[in-house]
Design a protein around this motif. Structure first.
Motif, PDB file in Angstrom:
ATOM      1  N   LEU A 421       1.277  -1.300  -0.094  1.00 45.58           N
ATOM      2  CA  LEU A 421       0.254  -0.087   0.258  1.00 45.58           C
ATOM      3  C   LEU A 421       0.836   1.233  -0.259  1.00 45.58           C
ATOM      4  N   GLU A 422       0.164   2.869  -0.030  1.00 43.41           N
ATOM      5  CA  GLU A 422       0.924   3.660  -0.756  1.00 43.41           C
ATOM      6  C   GLU A 422       1.986   3.924   0.605  1.00 43.41           C
ATOM      7  N   GLY A 423       1.349   3.782   1.912  1.00 41.53           N
ATOM      8  CA  GLY A 423       1.455   4.246   3.088  1.00 41.53           C
ATOM      9  C   GLY A 423       2.969   3.039   3.747  1.00 41.53           C
ATOM     10  N   GLY A 424       3.350   2.639   2.726  1.00 40.83           N
ATOM     11  CA  GLY A 424       4.745   0.977   3.075  1.00 40.83           C
ATOM     12  C   GLY A 424       4.155   0.113   3.518  1.00 40.83           C
ATOM     13  N   GLN A 425       2.333  -0.299   4.338  1.00 36.66           N
ATOM     14  CA  GLN A 425       2.170  -1.561   4.957  1.00 36.66           C
ATOM     15  C   GLN A 425       2.225  -2.577   3.617  1.00 36.66           C
ATOM     16  N   VAL A 426       2.655  -3.614   4.123  1.00 37.68           N
ATOM     17  CA  VAL A 426       1.811  -5.059   2.509  1.00 37.68           C
ATOM     18  C   VAL A 426       1.159  -5.858   4.227  1.00 37.68           C
TER      19      VAL A 426
END
Length: 526
Positions: A421-426
């Motif tokens: 995701l854009e925030g860096g979460q997988v």
């Protein structure tokens, strides 16, 4: 022998991280190779007398089970080969290569069960399942670097290397095209190979003077039935599914060969181009083809069960804007219209019915797939999934995490998706055993550490962080457990390649470390 005039294809068949076809290619890292290693091949030794054929519990397929993987995203149609693994993937011994000297690796290629690395001096290092291409000692003299390699193509259990001078050499399992001696006379010095294509069990080589095929005759290894149709024609491109080839000729006609029930028998409407638009591209499932014409219309053929019959969507196609692109998984197709809409056909339980998941105001940018499910990334960054729930077709379990978050990367295994995701979460969903549950490593995938790229094998994921570290999850026998792998202090991972059941990471200093099933290229380091 049939003489053809051949046009060099505009593109080869490379493989990317997650979402591509068969061969992984990486460039320019430095990898140390021992002075006493065989020049052409450092291989894992073949099975010794008395050793048993060991197979992980996850591969103990029961009679009647169907398994295969998406040709478009994640691992490529490997699940259907479980029975073949029993017969051909024999245990191999662990090999560790000492760091004595350094040579630069130019490219790494991966089949389902073995790796092949092309070094800067042109020689080749192979490892993995010995019988399925991990042992190239039989052709070591051909792979010693004296001739520059132009292309390497793989089937399920064999490699074919094309040299810049137009010559070619093969190795690996005979049943999958590893032995081309039967067509050696046709591949003499006057027949320079320009491009090689493959099905699961056969190769097709386009040369300056014709086309030659070898491997399983029922999977495209024998083109005699269409030889007259190819005589004197220019081949623009060749496509394939697991069992058949489909060649687009310069005049726009299409010629097919291989298993007739799986697309090897071309429909009459495509055999002659006069009066119809030319074929723009051909997509495939396990045993069917879909040709997208230049005017946006569709022509399908092959097994009806796997999408070879699109008559069920003919009414939907009427009055709609032309089709922009066609995607596929193992048993279904998904076509995207120019207005962003989607229509599907093929196995209803495997993604061939998207009516429940779809709404008119959603516009698709790209579609990814597992074996029996699709995941579409929308123009606003959102995601919609459909197909078999146990294959990732239902993302409701992670809907809260996906809601309002832009998807920047999608990867898949046999039956699970993982998205960045854009925030860096997988976020992952689908079959838990095959990577659909990443809660065990959630603290490392929550965005606190920036993710560079997600990779996959058949049943596991591996994430490379911007720090150069690795995070894995999924089936441990397929590379989902990185805990026992030792990387030298201070070293970072640059890129990852994968076979069916193993990962191989190239380090920034040029070293290499592999993990997962050792018989598929794991448990190896340089």
């Amino acid at each position: 022998y049939n003489v053809l005039r051949i046009r060099r294809p505009d593109r080869a068949s490379p493989m990317g991280c997650c979402g591509s076809t068969k061969t992984e290619v990486f460039e320019d890292p430095v990898v140390p190779i021992p002075r006493d290693a065989p020049v052409a091949s450092e291989t894992v030794p073949p099975q010794q007398d008395g050793e048993e054929d060991v197979l992980p519990n996850a591969l103990q397929q029961q009679d009647g089970e169907e398994n295969a993987v998406s040709p478009k995203s994640g691992w490529h149609r490997a699940g259907s080969k479980f029975k073949a693994l029993r017969a051909f993937n024999k245990p191999t011994k662990e090999v560790k290569v000492p760091q004595d000297t350094r040579r630069r690796v130019q490219q790494i290629y991966a089949s389902d069960l073995a790796f092949a690395a092309v070094l800067e001096n042109g020689s080749v290092v192979t490892w993995g399942s010995a019988v399925n291409g991990g042992d190239s000692s039989s052709v070591a003299a051909e792979l010693n670097g004296e001739r520059k390699i132009k292309q390497i193509v793989t089937t399920f259990g064999a490699f074919a290397a094309v040299f810049e001078d137009g010559s070619m050499v093969t190795w690996g399992n005979e049943d999958y095209g590893g032995d081309c001696t039967d067509i050696a006379q046709e591949l003499d010095d006057q027949s320079h190979v320009q491009q090689v294509y493959r099905t699961d069990r056969a190769f097709a080589a386009v040369t300056e003077t014709g086309i030659v095929t070898w491997g399983d005759p029922y999977a495209g290894g024998d083109y005699a039935s269409v030889a007259s149709s190819l005589r004197g024609m220019v081949i623009d491109e060749i496509y394939s599914n697991d069992h058949a080839f489909a060649a687009i000729l310069e005049d726009g006609s299409v010629v097919c060969w291989g298993d007739q029930g799986c697309g090897g028998d071309c429909p009459e409407t495509l055999r002659i181009c006069h009066g119809r638009p030319k074929v723009r591209k051909i997509s495939s499932t396990h045993s069917a083809f879909a040709a997208l014409l230049e005017n946006g219309e569709l022509v399908t053929w092959g097994s009806e069960e796997f999408g070879g019959d699109c008559s069920s969507i003919m009414e939907t196609l009427k009055g709609r804007r032309p089709i922009k692109d066609v995607y596929s998984n193992y048993c279904a197709f998904a076509a995207v219209f120019e207005d962003g809409g989607v229509v599907c056909w093929g196995s209803r339980d495997g993604g061939g019915d998207c009516r429940v998941a779809w709404s008119r105001n959603q516009r698709v940018e790209h579609i990814y797939s597992t074996d029996r499910a699709f995941a579409a990334v929308l123009d606003d960054g959102g995601l919609v999934a459909w197909g078999a729930k146990e294959f990732g077709g239902d993302s409701s379990a992670v809907e809260e995490k996906l809601c309002g978050r832009r998807v920047t990367q999608v990867c898949s295994t046999f039956s699970a998706f993982a998205v960045l995701l854009e925030g860096g979460q997988v976020v992952a969903w689908g079959n838990e055993l095959n990577g659909g549950d990443c809660t065990a490593v959630a603290d490392k995938l929550n965005g606190s550490q920036k993710v560079r790229q997600i990779y996959s094998t058949h049943s596991a994921f591996a994430v490379v962080l911007e720090t150069g570290g690795i995070v894995t999850w999924g089936h441990k026998d397929f590379g989902g457990d990185f805990a026992g792998v030792v990387i030298r202090e201070g070293q970072k991972v640059s890129k990852i390649s994968s076979t069916f059941r193993a990962f191989a990471a190239i380090l920034e200093d040029g070293g290499l470390v592999a993990w997962g099933d050792r018989d598929s290229g794991g448990n190896f380091e340089i």
